[in-house]
Structures are given as structure tokens and as C-alpha cells.
Design a protein around this motif. Structure first.
Motif, PDB file in Angstrom:
ATOM      1  N   ASP A 184      -9.495  23.426 -14.928  1.00  0.00           N
ATOM      2  CA  ASP A 184     -10.894  23.010 -14.894  1.00  0.00           C
ATOM      3  C   ASP A 184     -11.344  23.014 -13.441  1.00  0.00           C
ATOM      4  O   ASP A 184     -10.831  22.248 -12.624  1.00  0.00           O
ATOM      5  CB  ASP A 184     -11.049  21.611 -15.497  1.00  0.00           C
TER       6      ASP A 184
ATOM      7  N   CYS B  46     -14.123  22.756 -10.374  1.00  0.00           N
ATOM      8  CA  CYS B  46     -15.403  22.209  -9.928  1.00  0.00           C
ATOM      9  C   CYS B  46     -15.506  22.458  -8.430  1.00  0.00           C
ATOM     10  O   CYS B  46     -14.877  21.766  -7.622  1.00  0.00           O
ATOM     11  CB  CYS B  46     -15.469  20.713 -10.252  1.00  0.00           C
TER      12      CYS B  46
ATOM     13  N   TYR C 139     -19.833  19.648 -15.848  1.00  0.00           N
ATOM     14  CA  TYR C 139     -19.225  19.216 -14.580  1.00  0.00           C
ATOM     15  C   TYR C 139     -18.072  20.123 -14.177  1.00  0.00           C
ATOM     16  O   TYR C 139     -17.076  19.651 -13.616  1.00  0.00           O
ATOM     17  CB  TYR C 139     -18.769  17.757 -14.659  1.00  0.00           C
ATOM     18  N   GLY C 140     -18.209  21.409 -14.471  1.00  0.00           N
ATOM     19  CA  GLY C 140     -17.159  22.336 -14.073  1.00  0.00           C
ATOM     20  C   GLY C 140     -17.029  23.472 -15.062  1.00  0.00           C
ATOM     21  O   GLY C 140     -17.917  23.684 -15.902  1.00  0.00           O
TER      22      GLY C 140
ATOM     23  N   THR D 296     -13.353  21.701  -3.389  1.00  0.00           N
ATOM     24  CA  THR D 296     -13.116  21.997  -4.805  1.00  0.00           C
ATOM     25  C   THR D 296     -12.194  20.956  -5.424  1.00  0.00           C
ATOM     26  O   THR D 296     -11.236  20.513  -4.793  1.00  0.00           O
ATOM     27  CB  THR D 296     -12.485  23.402  -4.914  1.00  0.00           C
TER      28      THR D 296
END
Lengths: 101, 101, 101, 101
Positions: free
Chosen positions: A6, A8, A41-42, A73
Motif C-alpha cells: 500500500d 502513499c 489514502y493510497g 512516502t
């Protein structure tokens, strides 16, 4: 090694609107043949270790090239040796539990 | 690309005591020639992109080999093109600000 | 509930230099009576649930008041019911493992 | 303060299958009146600061009560003062950028 991740990525020094940078990363991840799923959110990513991390490196390079002098990140990633698991499996096993009671 | 990162690797399926797994990761990161600094919720790492991500891959492989069937890692990492920065620089610029008032 | 946390707050829309914002958060966390330890990619925090999350809320409020229109925070936090554990305990159990071989 | 968050809670000491714990958290978040969206590596949450953090505290309490002696959570959360934004807004502004070229 198979990975579910995941991503972000946050560009700094380019103001508050970061969606054009994120969209560019989506393109890079997709072009790398990775399975991705954008959320609020990602971005979930599924694929092999080398392909994922090479693509994320290209994201950093591209976002810098687009003008962001700094990037921070947050990446979560999971691996497992007990069994194969896809992103859909993860979501559906929670959903299955939600319906059981 | 120079990277400052923060690694928090969690082995699942091996009980609540995970420090032996983390210690093994510290050895791998150090053996890779990376500058590291252990803290209470992870490990700061400084080095070049390839060296860092190759070492983290070895951490996942080793922790699986030690018996953990599943691993979930949270990794923060930052890159910048405006200037060189070390882990000490990051801490000292906050400390400097703390002393200014 | 006793918590060990790791806070990494990123103000957006204020350029690349964020240390003055982080320094202000350190002051807020310290003023809240929390035990904190700054590192190169965040701040370890130890304390009770309500005190920690109330202080982090004040950090967001303060950083917005200082002029940041947007904030993205990554927070890791752990709780355990099997035994008491401090930030020093966490670091020293890894260190102990590093020395055992 | 309006918050968009992403919760990834990991129970330790209960084996590798954690979906029943996550499903219970989904119930708690939904019962708290929060807007949530499950994905493959966490759960997006939208709501007011107090409601979100109170609900997450209940998640930790419940997961401990279900038998997990230790929990490690990674939470990302964002606030902004420049304009209102929903989870859908965030996804659609990236999607919009993806379609622009």
C-alpha cells in the motif's frame, strides 16, 4: 517473492494539490504490469518484489522530475509463505467474517 | 538516489516476542553497509536506494526462513533533490528549532 | 491504556523545510507530560491513550495555526495486555538479542 | 476537525489469520457512525477527530478482549483547513488527472 503493498507518496514543496503527481505514479505502476487499486489514502499494489520496488523507484524519480524537491512516502507491504493470497482474498476474508454473525 | 528510511517489520504467527527477528534484521542491514539507528518503534536507515531495498528484501527472506509465515512491514522513506541531508541533519534541524525560542 | 507510539507529521503547502513545525509539536508533546524521543524519521511517544491522542490533536491544530493548510500524519502505535513495556524495554530487548550470538 | 484516515491494525500473538479481528473493528467503526471503506491493506475512515479516535480506542480494547495480547497499528490521517474534502473527492481528483492526458 509475492507482495501486497500500500503506497502513499507525498511530494513536498509543491503546494497542497498533489493529485497530478499521484496520477503519474498510477500510470507508472500500471505500465509496470502491476495490479493496482486506488483508494482515498493510497494505492494498493500486488505483484512480485522486484517489479514493485523498481516501479516505486521510478515514481520517486518521476515526481522529482515533475518538480517536487522532496518526497516522503509511507509504504506498507506484506509477504507470506504459508499460502498464496491476492488483494481480493484479503478484502473478502474480512467481508466473510462481517457476515458470519 | 540517497534515501533516509524508517523500517518497522512485524512477523506474524510467531507469538508476541519479536525482538529476535528484529535483531536479525539489524545484522542484515549493518552487513549491507547501511547506516542504521534503532529506536523504540523501528529502525532508521540511511543509504542508497538499491542497497536499502535489497537489504530489506533479505530481511523478509530471513524472517520467513526463521519461521514466520507472514510479515507486515511499514516503511517510511524520503528522498530529496534540493540538497544532501543525513539522519543527523534531520534531528539537529528540529533540535535547533527547539532551542530558538 | 498504555501506548508506545511513533509520530511522523508532514505539513503540506509550506515548502520543504518542516523542522520548525516539528519542533513546535515536540514542545506540545513535552508540555503534555509525555515521554518523547526524537529520531530521524519521527518521534517516539510513550504515555496514556487519552493524553497522547489529545496532544496529537493539539499538534494538528497548532501546525494549521502556523500556516499549514494541509497535514498528513503517519502514526504507528502499539498496546499490549500481557505485560508492561517501556520504550527503553523495546530497544534493549533487540540489543540483547544482537549480543547473544 | 474533519479527518480522513487509513487504519491498519495488526493483532500479534493470535496466529496468521487476522480477518475476524479486522471484521470486528469494521463493526465498531460503522456503529460509531463513521464512513468507512475497506481495502486490501487497511480501512479508510472519514469523520470528526473525536469520533474517529474514540472508535479506534474501542477497536484496540475489543481486539485485546478477543484474545490478542499485543496490537501494532499503523494509522495515516490527514486534516486540511483550506477546503472541505471527502474520501470520494480524493479518489476522483486523482482519477480526473489520470484522464487528462
Amino acid at each position: 517473492m509475492h507482495v501486497i503493498a500500500d503506497l502513499c507518496l507525498i511530494p513536498l514543496g509543491v503546494g497542497v494539490s498533489v493529485s497530478s503527481y499521484i496520477a503519474e505514479c498510477e500510470r507508472i505502476l500500471t505500465a509496470a504490469g502491476l495490479k493496482i487499486e486506488l483508494h482515498a489514502y493510497g494505492t494498493n499494489i500486488e505483484g512480485e518484489w522486484d517489479a514493485i520496488f523498481k516501479a516505486i523507484e521510478r515514481c520517486h524519480e518521476k515526481v522529482h522530475a515533475m518538480g517536487a524537491p522532496r518526497i516522503s512516502t509511507t509504504l506498507k507491504f506484506g509477504t507470506r509463505t504459508d499460502r498464496a493470497q491476492t488483494m481480493e482474498d484479503k478484502v473478502s476474508s474480512v467481508r466473510k467474517n462481517l457476515c458470519e454473525e
